[in-house]
Enzyme design. Structure first.
Site, PDB file in Angstrom:
ATOM      1  N   TYR A 101      -8.858   5.032   7.958  1.00  9.63           N
ATOM      2  CA  TYR A 101      -8.813   5.018   9.407  1.00  9.63           C
ATOM      3  C   TYR A 101     -10.249   6.200  10.003  1.00  9.63           C
ATOM      4  O   TYR A 101      -9.714   7.606   8.835  1.00  9.63           O
ATOM      5  CB  TYR A 101      -7.223   5.604   9.767  1.00  9.63           C
ATOM      6  CG  TYR A 101      -6.665   4.672   9.907  1.00  9.63           C
ATOM      7  CD1 TYR A 101      -6.332   4.673   9.036  1.00  9.63           C
ATOM      8  CD2 TYR A 101      -6.016   4.253  12.079  1.00  9.63           C
ATOM      9  CE1 TYR A 101      -4.779   3.256   9.187  1.00  9.63           C
ATOM     10  CE2 TYR A 101      -5.273   3.598  12.014  1.00  9.63           C
ATOM     11  CZ  TYR A 101      -4.201   2.723  10.419  1.00  9.63           C
ATOM     12  OH  TYR A 101      -3.361   1.891  10.863  1.00  9.63           O
TER      13      TYR A 101
ATOM     14  N   TYR B 268       4.212   6.264  10.191  1.00 11.69           N
ATOM     15  CA  TYR B 268       3.671   5.235   9.800  1.00 11.69           C
ATOM     16  C   TYR B 268       4.381   3.954   8.898  1.00 11.69           C
ATOM     17  O   TYR B 268       4.827   3.181   9.277  1.00 11.69           O
ATOM     18  CB  TYR B 268       2.697   5.450   9.424  1.00 11.69           C
ATOM     19  CG  TYR B 268       0.862   4.551   9.099  1.00 11.69           C
ATOM     20  CD1 TYR B 268       0.973   3.703   8.546  1.00 11.69           C
ATOM     21  CD2 TYR B 268      -0.238   4.494   9.858  1.00 11.69           C
ATOM     22  CE1 TYR B 268       0.612   2.642   8.527  1.00 11.69           C
ATOM     23  CE2 TYR B 268      -0.774   3.453  10.289  1.00 11.69           C
ATOM     24  CZ  TYR B 268      -1.000   2.714   9.249  1.00 11.69           C
ATOM     25  OH  TYR B 268      -1.490   1.576   9.300  1.00 11.69           O
TER      26      TYR B 268
ATOM     27  N   HIS C 257       0.623  -0.862  -0.251  1.00  8.57           N
ATOM     28  CA  HIS C 257       0.028  -0.366  -0.134  1.00  8.57           C
ATOM     29  C   HIS C 257       0.719   1.524   0.015  1.00  8.57           C
ATOM     30  O   HIS C 257       1.888   1.132   0.917  1.00  8.57           O
ATOM     31  CB  HIS C 257      -0.981  -0.159   1.079  1.00  8.57           C
ATOM     32  CG  HIS C 257      -2.230  -0.687   1.094  1.00  8.57           C
ATOM     33  ND1 HIS C 257      -3.160  -0.993   2.185  1.00  8.57           N
ATOM     34  CD2 HIS C 257      -2.513  -1.869   0.474  1.00  8.57           C
ATOM     35  CE1 HIS C 257      -3.847  -2.363   1.852  1.00  8.57           C
ATOM     36  NE2 HIS C 257      -3.668  -2.832   0.993  1.00  8.57           N
TER      37      HIS C 257
HETATM   38  C1  PHB Z   1      -4.889  -4.955  11.071  1.00  2.00           C
HETATM   39  O1  PHB Z   1      -5.127  -4.967   9.313  1.00  2.00           O
HETATM   40  O2  PHB Z   1      -5.283  -5.592  11.992  1.00  2.00           O
HETATM   41  C2  PHB Z   1      -4.737  -4.063  11.038  1.00  2.00           C
HETATM   42  C3  PHB Z   1      -4.504  -2.297  10.439  1.00  2.00           C
HETATM   43  C4  PHB Z   1      -3.577  -1.043  11.116  1.00  2.00           C
HETATM   44  C5  PHB Z   1      -4.085  -1.078  12.781  1.00  2.00           C
HETATM   45  C6  PHB Z   1      -3.894  -1.936  13.571  1.00  2.00           C
HETATM   46  C7  PHB Z   1      -4.936  -3.029  12.836  1.00  2.00           C
HETATM   47  O3  PHB Z   1      -3.562  -0.167  12.708  1.00  2.00           O
END
Ligand code: PHB
Ligand code: APR
Length: 393
Positions: free
Chosen positions: A203, A387, A75
């Protein structure tokens, strides 16, 4: 009693223990890994799923990246959703080409177990009553396996036994400083047999709370929504979960997650925790045994990988050249990355969740922050570089 000898005794076969075992193997260093759960449990346990660029590079470099390369989903950014709009943060463009890869932690564990078995080096599952002793001088690990008592004498112990293991708690409390923050919410997570309707993670902060859209494969979606830390799962039939996810993730232009049969659901608590130092004598803590981050920044697995990479360098220098300096700087070096990740995970968590008792002012302030984070190049770059993660060094 059966007695075994090795150079490094590793407690725990999660990502930290297994990766360390392989990094040491590549340096010609012997290890024995002991794990108290069964192989199937360790492989099937659904956990996080985001790998930073540095973690992907490391797995590929050590020969554990074959399936990751094929099945991992690369990604180039994420979406942040608020006030009914999705905003993309372009990691690749903002960080000079760094990206993340979505690949389940349990897949990483599966690959690392296969590699371990191929080396022929010992990995004991389903051991009982694991104890460690004399880690200031002549370390030992003792346990029972199938009714037999086994003792391992080693030069070093790696405590890779997660947040509830025995290694950290074997260190007297006076020798450790701990830092903890509990969050007044948890995540209700589901795995659903539904093709992901977005190419990248979403998110979202909504009036009703946080939600996250993620995925595991072209046919499996992973989704989370903010709930109470002690939420009763039985109060959440499938329709209620989907309605809540749709309300929190949908955008004004009509996007919402695809629905499908729920394959698994569970509640995750949210906690920040650090134990310092990450070493006591010849015992080195790595991964969740030393630190826990809330899942919002997707840092847990990546920190575990960085710890054991640092530890493997230090042990290699000790065995090869008799150098102690890297062992001595292990804790401080890891803790710099750990606290940077703690700050980032706390920040993402605070920005994206509605805390019980917080009022309208807080919500408006959060929206203003999100507006800033999705429009200022400086703010987006800060999010993107944290990130996507920093190189190992
Ligand atoms: C997940 O895909 O389980 C996942 C992705 C991003 C996060 C936490 C969990 O911040
Ligand atoms: N003896 C042997 N093994 C143990 C013991 C014990 N007393 N206690 C726990 N274990 C095992 C657990 O069963 C688990 O397999 O140690 C392993 C620890 O693995 P993880 O909890 O996965 O921790 P770690 O390897 O540090 O990886 C960190 O895991 O929790 C996630 O989000 C976190 O992604 C991060 C990653």
């Amino acid at each position: 009693m059966k007695r075994l000898d090795t150079q490094v005794g590793i407690v725990g076969a999660g990502p930290a223990g297994l990766l360390l075992g392989h990094l040491l193997h590549l340096e010609g260093i012997d290890s024995i890994i002991v794990e108290d759960r069964g192989r199937d449990h360790v492989i099937e346990r659904v956990r996080a799923g985001v790998l930073e660029q540095a973690t992907v590079d490391l797995l590929i470099e050590i020969g554990a990246g074959e399936r990751l390369r094929r099945e991992g989903m690369r990604h180039g950014g994420i979406y942040i959703c608020f006030s009914g709009r999705h905003h993309r943060i372009d990691f690749e463009e903002l960080t000079g080409g760094r990206s993340i890869t979505v690949y389940g932690q349990n897949e990483v564990v599966k690959d690392l177990i296969a590699i371990r078995c191929a080396t022929g080096r010992p990995l004991y599952f389903e051991v009982e009553d694991v104890r460690i002793a004399d880690f200031e001088s002549a370390p030992r690990i003792a346990f029972r396996k199938g009714g037999e008592e086994i003792a391992i004498a080693c030069d070093f112990i790696a405590g890779c036994d997660g947040g509830h293991g025995i290694c950290r708690s074997s260190i007297t409390t006076q020798r450790l400083q701990t830092y903890e923050k509990l969050y007044p919410f948890g995540w209700l997570g589901i795995l659903a047999a539904a093709p992901p309707g977005s190419r990248e993670l979403v998110y979202s902060l909504h009036e009703r709370g946080f939600a996250l859209f993620s995925m595991r494969s072209p046919s499996v979606t992973r989704l989370y929504l903010q709930c109470a830390p002690d939420e009763d799962l039985t109060a959440w039939p499938a329709d209620r979960i989907w309605d809540e996810l749709t309300a929190r993730l949908a955008s004004d232009d009509g996007w919402c997650p695809n629905r499908g049969p729920i394959l698994q659901k569970g509640i995750t608590g949210m906690r920040s925790f650090v134990a310092e130092p990450m070493r006591c004598g010849r015992l080195f803590l790595a991964g969740d045994s030393a630190h826990i981050v809330p899942p919002t920044g997707a840092k847990g697995l990546n920190l575990a990988a960085a710890d054991v990479w640092t530890l493997s360098r230090a042990l290699a220098a000790w065995y090869r050249d008799g150098r102690e300096d890297l062992l001595n700087s292990y804790s401080a070096q890891c803790l710099r990355r750990v606290w940077r990740a703690q700050r980032f995970s706390w920040w993402m968590t605070s920005m994206l969740h509605r805390a019980p008792g917080a009022g309208d002012f807080d919500y408006r302030r959060q929206l203003a922050e999100l507006e800033y984070v999705t429009s200022s190049r400086a703010a987006m770059t800060s999010l993107a570089e944290n990130y996507a993660g920093f190189p190992l060094q």
